[in-house]
Design an enzyme around this catalytic site. Structure first.
Site, PDB file in Angstrom:
ATOM      1  N   HIS A 253      16.158  -0.428   2.363  1.00 27.98           N
ATOM      2  CA  HIS A 253      15.606  -0.034   3.659  1.00 27.98           C
ATOM      3  C   HIS A 253      16.307  -0.749   4.802  1.00 27.98           C
ATOM      4  CE1 HIS A 253      12.141   2.675   3.540  1.00 27.98           C
ATOM      5  NE2 HIS A 253      11.885   2.220   2.323  1.00 27.98           N
ATOM      6  N   GLU A 318       3.398  -5.689   1.518  1.00 31.75           N
ATOM      7  CA  GLU A 318       3.171  -4.285   1.871  1.00 31.75           C
ATOM      8  C   GLU A 318       3.025  -3.416   0.620  1.00 31.75           C
ATOM      9  OE1 GLU A 318       5.450  -0.746   4.364  1.00 31.75           O
ATOM     10  OE2 GLU A 318       6.568  -2.489   3.673  1.00 31.75           O
ATOM     11  N   HIS A 319       4.028  -3.438  -0.243  1.00 30.91           N
ATOM     12  CA  HIS A 319       4.003  -2.669  -1.494  1.00 30.91           C
ATOM     13  C   HIS A 319       3.895  -3.629  -2.669  1.00 30.91           C
ATOM     14  CE1 HIS A 319       6.704  -0.252   1.237  1.00 30.91           C
ATOM     15  NE2 HIS A 319       5.806   0.672   0.924  1.00 30.91           N
ATOM     16  N   ASP A 352       6.112   6.402  -1.093  1.00 27.24           N
ATOM     17  CA  ASP A 352       6.887   6.580   0.131  1.00 27.24           C
ATOM     18  C   ASP A 352       7.079   8.048   0.481  1.00 27.24           C
ATOM     19  OD1 ASP A 352       7.260   3.939   0.771  1.00 27.24           O
ATOM     20  OD2 ASP A 352       9.298   3.802  -0.014  1.00 27.24           O
ATOM     21  N   HIS A 412     -31.028  -7.949  32.952  1.00 24.40           N
ATOM     22  CA  HIS A 412     -31.200  -7.241  31.690  1.00 24.40           C
ATOM     23  C   HIS A 412     -32.690  -7.152  31.335  1.00 24.40           C
ATOM     24  CE1 HIS A 412     -26.911  -7.934  31.250  1.00 24.40           C
ATOM     25  NE2 HIS A 412     -26.885  -7.328  30.064  1.00 24.40           N
TER      26      HIS A 412
END
Length: 435
Positions: A253, A318-319, A352, A412
């Protein structure tokens, strides 16, 4: 105690890289915000060698890109998108609107409301990553997003035909041939020709990821999706070839893509190292993968599955590809990961490209607090309340008034008191009145 047979670059060097990226991106975004289209055009020429009067692709250009693909190409894209759509639809069905009467006369609820406009970034300067169009555009469509804008850089000096086809088939409303920080900056900040979106999604390189980080708050983002990370967890039930293939298959990648082997077998670790050396001689993308492996590759030998799970949770990759005799052990014991790939029959490439789970996933340890892109990311879960009876208004009002006074919020408290007086028939004094 884990034994590192190979380590990547020191954390200090990685932090220095991040600091340089941060400064560059900050300057680019400020320029886009100040000068709009003019800055976007100059940046596109500078970084991509790509200049147009209008970066949005016309219908004729989209048709031309579609015509460059074979019927098989288009059928394959349609198959992948069908898998992503099917899983996203099942996810959407799991997200239901809610309305419940929590007390007599008190109704609370929530609605899942789609974003109005989303910008989808599709990386493609080095490889035309059309799969990112499936993951973002198809999922946004299933969520019900009305305006979907896509940006992808030119590939070899022109719009990447496969990416354009994927964006179009997925249902994008506006398709721009524009890449990098200038693309996400234009979508988030808006220019004279690109209307701003409400949310940015999609993976990218370190500069795109940093741009999304800096833009967060101005717009929403899906997650921090920087350079691809892969972790292979394996034991002696597999061999070095399959481990090396799965590591280098993701290292290609980019030169800063971490790839880590975690194993209980030193023999497998050394076999994998040898196979990596062999494959780097023949792999067409070896120039990128070898640099990534040299700088970011690691091999860690652990004493047990429990220790591997602990190290894996610390890495929060991630993976995570699990190839052990009992992959479900890691499904049960791991808590920090983007996506798990269980068993040697599956792999990260399936996720992917085609299997249907989303490939936009958290990196740089952000898996500690978020999962990946999914249909729920495009929805806002917004609550509402309704009181049906005077008695319920008075009951809630009395509790609310006392709790507001505990906090010192007199105004309030008076919001509550006026309901008690009107709907409860009680002569409650004004909260600001002296006793």
């Amino acid at each position: 105690m884990p034994n590192y047979l190979k380590r990547g670059r020191a954390d200090e060097a990685r932090v220095k890289d991040d600091q340089q990226v941060r400064k560059i991106v900050e300057t680019i975004l400020a320029d886009i915000e100040s000068r709009g289209d003019a800055a976007v055009r100059e940046l596109s020429v500078r970084f991509d060698g790509w200049e147009r009067s209008d970066y949005r692709l016309a219908d004729a250009e989209i048709r031309d890109c579609m015509g460059q693909l074979t019927t098989r190409n288009l059928d394959d894209i349609a198959f992948a998108q069908a898998q992503v759509r099917n899983f996203a639809e099942r996810q959407r069905e799991a997200l239901v609107d809610l309305e419940v009467e929590t007390l007599p006369g008190v109704v609370l609820g929530h609605k899942n409301i789609p974003m109005n406009a989303v910008g989808c970034y599709v990386p493609g300067g080095k490889y035309p990553l059309l799969a990112s169009a499936h993951m973002s555009v198809v999922t946004a469509k299933v969520a019900g997003v009305e305006r979907i804008v896509t940006c992808a850089p030119p590939f070899e000096g022109r719009p990447a035909a496969a990416i354009v086809a994927a964006q179009h088939l997925a249902g994008a409303n506006e398709i721009y041939c524009l890449g990098g920080v200038q693309a996400v900056g234009a979508m988030a900040l808006g220019t004279e020709t690109i209307a701003a979106v409400d949310m940015l999604v999609g993976p990218g390189n370190a500069f795109v990821a940093e741009a999304k980080r800096q833009l967060f708050g101005r717009v929403g983002i899906d997650l921090f999706a920087g350079p691809t990370e892969t972790l292979v967890i394996a034991d002696e039930t597999v061999d070095g070839e399959i481990c090396a293939t799965d590591l280098l298959g993701q290292a290609e990648h980019g030169v800063n893509s971490p790839a880590v082997l975690l194993t209980t077998s030193e023999n497998l670790a050394r076999d994998t190292l040898a196979e990596i050396d062999r494959l780097l001689v023949i792999l067409p993308t070896a120039a990128v993968a070898a640099k990534a492996w040299a700088d970011y590759g690691e091999v860690i030998v652990c004493e047990s599955e429990a220790e591997m799970a602990q190290v894996a949770n610390d890495l929060a990759s991630e993976h995570v590809q699990v190839m052990t005799r009992d992959p479900d052990y890691f499904l049960k014991h791991m808590t920090n990961y983007g996506a798990l790939f269980l068993g040697s029959r599956t792999n990260v490439a399936f996720g992917d490209k085609v299997i249907g789970t989303n490939h936009t996933l958290p990196t740089k340890k952000s898996a500690r607090y978020t999962g990946g892109l999914w249909v729920g990311k495009f929805l806002k879960t917004c609550t509402y309340q309704r009181i049906l009876t005077d008695a319920a208004a008075a009951q809630i009002g009395e509790y609310c008034s006392r709790l507001c006074i505990l906090e010192g919020f007199v105004g309030h408290a008076e919001q509550a008191n006026v309901r008690v007086r009107r709907y409860g028939g009680r002569n409650v004094a004004y909260a600001c009145a002296p006793e």
